[in-house]
Design a protein around this motif. Sequence first.
Motif, short mmCIF file in Angstrom:
data_model
loop_
_atom_site.label_atom_id
_atom_site.label_comp_id
_atom_site.label_asym_id
_atom_site.label_seq_id
_atom_site.Cartn_x
_atom_site.Cartn_y
_atom_site.Cartn_z
N LEU A 30 0.83 -1.20 0.00
CA LEU A 30 0.00 0.00 0.00
C LEU A 30 0.86 1.26 0.00
CD1 LEU A 30 -2.88 1.17 0.24
CD2 LEU A 30 -2.59 1.07 2.72
N ALA A 31 1.90 1.27 0.83
CA ALA A 31 2.79 2.43 0.90
C ALA A 31 3.47 2.70 -0.43
CB ALA A 31 3.84 2.22 1.99
N ALA A 32 3.77 1.66 -1.18
CA ALA A 32 4.42 1.83 -2.47
C ALA A 32 3.53 2.54 -3.49
CB ALA A 32 4.86 0.47 -3.02
N GLN A 33 2.21 2.51 -3.28
CA GLN A 33 1.28 3.16 -4.20
C GLN A 33 1.13 4.66 -3.93
OE1 GLN A 33 0.03 1.52 -6.85
NE2 GLN A 33 1.28 -0.15 -6.08
N ALA A 34 1.45 5.11 -2.73
CA ALA A 34 1.23 6.51 -2.34
C ALA A 34 1.89 7.52 -3.28
CB ALA A 34 1.67 6.73 -0.90
N PRO A 35 3.14 7.34 -3.70
CA PRO A 35 3.73 8.32 -4.62
C PRO A 35 2.95 8.42 -5.95
CG PRO A 35 5.44 6.98 -3.63
CD PRO A 35 4.14 6.35 -3.25
#
Length: 59
Positions: A30-35
């Motif tokens: 999920l964190a990898a999608q934020a950018p």
Amino acid sequence: MLGSLLLVMAAGATTVGAATHDWDGYRSRLAAQAPRWDVLGMDHYRSPQVPRPAGAMSR
């Protein structure tokens, strides 16, 4: 918010095996999608439980 909900649904539908359904693994994906969401201008909740990748934009 709809985008993150769709991501949750897609992750559950495409992940095979219960062993891969854990919070730590999902949190990092999920964190990898934020950018990407930031670049697209998508609004999303920045939970303190999901660490942002280094160099990620913040609002």
